[in-house]
Design a protein around this motif. Structure first.
Motif, PDB file in Angstrom:
ATOM      1  N   ASN A 115      39.117  76.500  76.704  1.00 14.76           N
ATOM      2  CA  ASN A 115      39.283  76.521  78.155  1.00 14.76           C
ATOM      3  C   ASN A 115      39.293  75.093  78.705  1.00 14.76           C
ATOM      4  N   PRO A 116      40.405  74.678  79.309  1.00 15.05           N
ATOM      5  CA  PRO A 116      40.500  73.289  79.812  1.00 15.05           C
ATOM      6  C   PRO A 116      39.396  72.939  80.803  1.00 15.05           C
ATOM      7  N   ARG A 117      38.826  73.935  81.468  1.00 18.19           N
ATOM      8  CA  ARG A 117      37.735  73.669  82.422  1.00 18.19           C
ATOM      9  C   ARG A 117      36.523  73.056  81.738  1.00 18.19           C
ATOM     10  N   TYR A 118      36.340  73.359  80.488  1.00 20.19           N
ATOM     11  CA  TYR A 118      35.165  72.847  79.769  1.00 20.19           C
ATOM     12  C   TYR A 118      35.487  71.632  78.915  1.00 20.19           C
ATOM     13  N   GLN A 119      36.703  71.158  79.018  1.00 18.40           N
ATOM     14  CA  GLN A 119      37.055  69.947  78.274  1.00 18.40           C
ATOM     15  C   GLN A 119      36.727  68.737  79.131  1.00 18.40           C
ATOM     16  N   THR A 120      35.901  67.851  78.588  1.00 19.18           N
ATOM     17  CA  THR A 120      35.516  66.653  79.346  1.00 19.18           C
ATOM     18  C   THR A 120      36.669  65.654  79.378  1.00 19.18           C
ATOM     19  N   HIS A 121      36.926  65.128  80.562  1.00 20.42           N
ATOM     20  CA  HIS A 121      37.955  64.096  80.683  1.00 20.42           C
ATOM     21  C   HIS A 121      37.367  62.755  80.233  1.00 20.42           C
ATOM     22  N   LEU A 122      38.013  62.138  79.297  1.00 14.41           N
ATOM     23  CA  LEU A 122      37.502  60.893  78.715  1.00 14.41           C
ATOM     24  C   LEU A 122      38.443  59.728  78.997  1.00 14.41           C
ATOM     25  N   TYR A 123      37.838  58.607  79.336  1.00 15.32           N
ATOM     26  CA  TYR A 123      38.595  57.365  79.413  1.00 15.32           C
ATOM     27  C   TYR A 123      37.994  56.388  78.419  1.00 15.32           C
ATOM     28  N   GLY A 124      38.813  55.497  77.926  1.00 12.15           N
ATOM     29  CA  GLY A 124      38.274  54.546  76.971  1.00 12.15           C
ATOM     30  C   GLY A 124      39.293  53.502  76.585  1.00 12.15           C
ATOM     31  N   ALA A 125      39.052  52.907  75.451  1.00 14.06           N
ATOM     32  CA  ALA A 125      39.938  51.850  74.976  1.00 14.06           C
ATOM     33  C   ALA A 125      40.025  51.892  73.459  1.00 14.06           C
ATOM     34  N   GLU A 126      41.130  51.367  73.009  1.00 16.68           N
ATOM     35  CA  GLU A 126      41.400  51.348  71.584  1.00 16.68           C
ATOM     36  C   GLU A 126      41.819  49.927  71.214  1.00 16.68           C
ATOM     37  N   ILE A 127      41.180  49.388  70.194  1.00 16.54           N
ATOM     38  CA  ILE A 127      41.495  48.024  69.775  1.00 16.54           C
ATOM     39  C   ILE A 127      42.049  48.066  68.359  1.00 16.54           C
ATOM     40  N   SER A 128      43.045  47.280  68.102  1.00 20.24           N
ATOM     41  CA  SER A 128      43.441  47.104  66.718  1.00 20.24           C
ATOM     42  C   SER A 128      43.735  45.634  66.475  1.00 20.24           C
ATOM     43  N   GLY A 129      43.574  45.263  65.230  1.00 27.44           N
ATOM     44  CA  GLY A 129      43.815  43.878  64.862  1.00 27.44           C
ATOM     45  C   GLY A 129      43.682  43.748  63.364  1.00 27.44           C
ATOM     46  N   SER A 130      43.706  42.532  62.879  1.00 29.25           N
ATOM     47  CA  SER A 130      43.426  42.374  61.460  1.00 29.25           C
ATOM     48  C   SER A 130      42.563  41.141  61.245  1.00 29.25           C
ATOM     49  N   ILE A 131      41.674  41.286  60.265  1.00 23.23           N
ATOM     50  CA  ILE A 131      40.788  40.178  59.937  1.00 23.23           C
ATOM     51  C   ILE A 131      41.467  39.351  58.854  1.00 23.23           C
ATOM     52  N   THR A 132      41.563  38.072  59.123  1.00 25.04           N
ATOM     53  CA  THR A 132      42.184  37.185  58.141  1.00 25.04           C
ATOM     54  C   THR A 132      41.192  36.095  57.754  1.00 25.04           C
ATOM     55  N   CYS A 133      41.489  35.455  56.648  1.00 25.43           N
ATOM     56  CA  CYS A 133      40.624  34.392  56.157  1.00 25.43           C
ATOM     57  C   CYS A 133      41.444  33.121  56.042  1.00 25.43           C
ATOM     58  N   GLU A 134      40.779  32.008  56.222  1.00 25.11           N
ATOM     59  CA  GLU A 134      41.492  30.725  56.173  1.00 25.11           C
ATOM     60  C   GLU A 134      42.176  30.484  54.821  1.00 25.11           C
ATOM     61  N   CYS A 135      41.710  31.167  53.767  1.00 25.13           N
ATOM     62  CA  CYS A 135      42.326  30.971  52.453  1.00 25.13           C
ATOM     63  C   CYS A 135      43.687  31.661  52.362  1.00 25.13           C
ATOM     64  N   GLY A 136      43.986  32.531  53.320  1.00 21.24           N
ATOM     65  CA  GLY A 136      45.278  33.203  53.318  1.00 21.24           C
ATOM     66  C   GLY A 136      45.338  34.428  52.419  1.00 21.24           C
ATOM     67  N   LYS A 137      44.194  34.786  51.780  1.00 22.52           N
ATOM     68  CA  LYS A 137      44.216  35.916  50.844  1.00 22.52           C
ATOM     69  C   LYS A 137      43.603  37.172  51.428  1.00 22.52           C
ATOM     70  N   LEU A 138      43.424  37.182  52.707  1.00 20.87           N
ATOM     71  CA  LEU A 138      42.797  38.350  53.321  1.00 20.87           C
ATOM     72  C   LEU A 138      43.596  38.751  54.551  1.00 20.87           C
ATOM     73  N   ASP A 139      43.892  40.041  54.637  1.00 17.91           N
ATOM     74  CA  ASP A 139      44.557  40.562  55.827  1.00 17.91           C
ATOM     75  C   ASP A 139      44.169  42.033  55.915  1.00 17.91           C
ATOM     76  N   LEU A 140      43.052  42.269  56.578  1.00 19.44           N
ATOM     77  CA  LEU A 140      42.442  43.591  56.557  1.00 19.44           C
ATOM     78  C   LEU A 140      42.504  44.207  57.962  1.00 19.44           C
ATOM     79  N   PRO A 141      43.216  45.336  58.083  1.00 16.45           N
ATOM     80  CA  PRO A 141      43.324  45.929  59.422  1.00 16.45           C
ATOM     81  C   PRO A 141      41.994  46.508  59.903  1.00 16.45           C
ATOM     82  N   VAL A 142      41.714  46.335  61.179  1.00 17.64           N
ATOM     83  CA  VAL A 142      40.536  46.971  61.780  1.00 17.64           C
ATOM     84  C   VAL A 142      40.977  47.758  63.008  1.00 17.64           C
TER      85      VAL A 142
END
Ligand code: ZN
Ligand code: ZN
Length: 143
Positions: free
Chosen positions: A101-128
């Protein structure tokens, strides 16, 4: 809520602009912390009606990978950072059952972040990815 500019009952929606984000990465632990501010505006005049500040706290996603880079005193940074507003309804209850029942569904607001963590050595590229929401009704009213 009434719109402070035209005094009509305001239709509300989350600000479609990029939420204000203030986050940082610890260059040795890879921990990402900070805040994202989300704003609900009046559809008629664009006045800010409600706000919430979400705390961001993201652990480095892979302990083994982190050790390799920490051991060499490499410096980590965050790249390709993007943030988007989230507007959705809670469609499952705490036990994971669908709320039909949509009446009981809570309306949510928020945010979503994406990026990638890299390292100065150039051997790391990890999505977060990170996402958090708050009930629209629990946001702080600004007017
Ligand atoms: Zn208005
Ligand atoms: Zn490295």
């Amino acid at each position: 809520m009434r719109c402070p500019s035209c005094n009509k009952f305001a239709s509300q929606s989350i600000d479609s602009n990029e939420p204000e984000m203030d986050i940082d990465i610890d260059d040795t632990t890879g921990q990402i912390t900070g805040t994202v501010r989300i704003v609900v505006t009046a559809e008629c005049c664009g006045d800010e009606l409600k706000e919430a500040t979400l705390d961001v706290d993201i652990d480095f996603p892979d302990a083994d990978v982190l050790k390799k880079h920490q051991g060499k005193k490499h410096s980590l940074s965050i790249d390709q950072l993007s943030v988007e507003a989230v507007d959705e309804y809670q469609t499952k209850d705490r036990r994971g059952k669908p709320i039909k029942n949509p009446r009981y569904q809570t309306h949510l607001y928020g945010a979503e972040i994406s990026g990638s963590i890299t390292c100065e050595c150039g051997k790391l590229d990890l999505p977060v990815e990170w996402k958090d929401t708050t009930a629209a009704s629990s946001m702080d009213e600004l007017c």
